[in-house]
Motif scaffolding. Structure first.
Motif, short mmCIF file in Angstrom:
data_model
loop_
_atom_site.label_atom_id
_atom_site.label_comp_id
_atom_site.label_asym_id
_atom_site.label_seq_id
_atom_site.Cartn_x
_atom_site.Cartn_y
_atom_site.Cartn_z
N ARG A 181 0.87 -1.18 0.00
CA ARG A 181 0.00 0.00 0.00
C ARG A 181 0.91 1.24 0.00
O ARG A 181 1.96 1.23 0.62
CB ARG A 181 -0.92 0.03 1.22
CG ARG A 181 -1.91 -1.14 1.29
CD ARG A 181 -2.90 -1.11 0.16
NE ARG A 181 -3.90 -2.17 0.26
CZ ARG A 181 -3.77 -3.38 -0.24
NH1 ARG A 181 -2.64 -3.72 -0.86
NH2 ARG A 181 -4.74 -4.28 -0.12
N TRP A 182 0.47 2.28 -0.71
CA TRP A 182 1.27 3.51 -0.84
C TRP A 182 0.61 4.65 -0.07
O TRP A 182 -0.62 4.71 0.06
CB TRP A 182 1.41 3.91 -2.30
CG TRP A 182 2.30 3.01 -3.11
CD1 TRP A 182 3.63 3.19 -3.39
CD2 TRP A 182 1.96 1.78 -3.75
NE1 TRP A 182 4.12 2.16 -4.16
CE2 TRP A 182 3.11 1.27 -4.39
CE3 TRP A 182 0.77 1.04 -3.83
CZ2 TRP A 182 3.11 0.09 -5.12
CZ3 TRP A 182 0.78 -0.16 -4.54
CH2 TRP A 182 1.94 -0.61 -5.17
N PHE A 183 1.45 5.58 0.43
CA PHE A 183 0.90 6.78 1.06
C PHE A 183 1.82 7.97 0.83
O PHE A 183 2.96 7.81 0.34
CB PHE A 183 0.62 6.55 2.55
CG PHE A 183 1.84 6.32 3.41
CD1 PHE A 183 2.42 7.38 4.11
CD2 PHE A 183 2.41 5.06 3.53
CE1 PHE A 183 3.53 7.18 4.91
CE2 PHE A 183 3.53 4.84 4.33
CZ PHE A 183 4.09 5.91 5.02
N THR A 184 1.33 9.16 1.16
CA THR A 184 2.03 10.42 0.86
C THR A 184 2.66 11.02 2.11
O THR A 184 2.06 11.01 3.19
CB THR A 184 1.04 11.43 0.25
OG1 THR A 184 0.62 10.94 -1.03
CG2 THR A 184 1.68 12.80 0.08
N ILE A 185 3.88 11.53 1.94
CA ILE A 185 4.51 12.35 2.97
C ILE A 185 4.63 13.76 2.40
O ILE A 185 5.30 13.96 1.37
CB ILE A 185 5.90 11.80 3.37
CG1 ILE A 185 5.76 10.38 3.95
CG2 ILE A 185 6.57 12.73 4.38
CD1 ILE A 185 7.08 9.72 4.28
N ALA A 186 3.99 14.72 3.03
CA ALA A 186 3.98 16.09 2.52
C ALA A 186 5.26 16.83 2.94
O ALA A 186 5.84 16.53 3.98
CB ALA A 186 2.76 16.84 3.05
#
Length: 320
Positions: A181-186
């Protein structure tokens, strides 16, 4: 109804009323021996054998069997909550189910990629690893347990990026394979940065680009890695602006103004000589009258415009 050779006219027919009982037929149900059964499917894909359907109807089942142990390997199958169910011409009420217990099937591991994965993961760059707030996994309605049914690891979960950080879920025990699963780091804001003050600069005729020190708390940030530095209005005397823009793991801008002072002299900025000024000086030395503008042709500053100024002016033009 008469026997053969019997004449109806010789008999009176008397009707007798009573109950006629139709007994249910037995239907034997058994699992196909040594078949492969996927772990976690609760026996949904088990192949069943039916024996005893009176007219060849296709029987059906409702409910679920019970295995000796829902672990990998050979397991015994028991009736559990299984019952006969209507299926077209097959009517369950016409049969007694006779279940053959104790037949072995082979339970094999389930792919973790087929599990339902729910997670929440989002973060702002801190320089440290960002991990999911929570991860919940289930397979066919069964809740999976981290450490028992799967393991969690992370990749690319430090630096800022749009959907680049990864959660790697690896099956364990009765589950195999991996799913990602992928996610975002701002990027972090530059609002908390400190940019050093810029001292007054002297006019040079060229762009003025003073250095600055940029820090975040105790950490000194690196130009062209954490930020880029640009300038505006930074040639002529007056107010100039330095712009510090976050890049990579940072976002936002900070502006710093500084002063470009006039060059020293009689209140006039030094004008860089050109080849045209050399021509003017040559004309003056030959006795011609020319308009010198704001260029000081007395290059050596001795109060006279002479051949020495011509030599110096040639050198200055040649050196840019």
């Amino acid at each position: 109804i008469l026997n053969a050779g019997t004449k109806a006219q010789n008999y009176n027919i008397t009707t007798c009323y009573g109950d006629l009982t139709v007994n249910k037929a037995d239907l034997t149900v058994s699992a196909t021996k040594d078949q492969d059964v996927l772990f976690g499917n609760n026996g949904a894909e088990i192949i069943w054998n039916f024996e005893g359907a009176a007219y060849g109807e296709e029987a059906a089942l409702a409910g679920a069997p019970v295995l000796d142990s829902w672990t990998l390997g050979s397991q015994l199958v028991f009736k559990g909550t299984l019952t006969l169910a209507d299926n077209g011409a097959f009517l369950a009420r016409n049969y007694n189910m006779v279940f053959e217990n104790g037949i072995c099937v082979n339970v094999y591991s389930a792919e973790i990629s087929l599990a339902d994965i729910d997670f929440s993961a989002y973060g702002v760059y801190t320089g440290s690893e960002i991990k999911a707030d929570y991860i919940a996994a289930s397979y066919n309605g069964k809740k999976l347990v981290e450490g028992t049914d799967y393991e969690v690891a992370y990749l690319d979960n430090v630096n800022a990026g749009q959907g680049t950080a990864r959660i790697i879920i690896t099956g364990k025990g009765c589950y195999c394979g991996q799913t990602v699963r992928w996610f975002t780091i701002a990027p972090a804001s530059v609002s908390g940065w400190t940019v050093s003050e810029i001292a007054n600069q002297k006019y040079t005729g060229y762009t003025v680009t003073p250095a600055v020190t940029v820090s975040e708390g105790e950490k000194v940030l690196v130009k062209d890695v954490d930020y880029k530095l640009t300038f505006a209005n930074n040639v002529n005397a007056g107010t100039a602006t330095a712009v510090v823009s976050g890049i990579g793991n940072y976002d936002g801008k900070i502006k710093k103004v500084f002063i470009i002072e006039k060059a020293e002299g009689e209140g006039e900025q030094e004008v860089v000589p050109t080849i045209f000024d050399l021509v003017k000086l040559q004309k003056l030395l030959s006795g011609q009258t020319v308009e010198t503008g704001n260029v000081n042709l007395d290059v050596n500053g001795d109060g006279n415009i002479d051949i020495f100024d011509l030599v110096r002016l040639k050198k200055r033009i040649a050196n840019g």
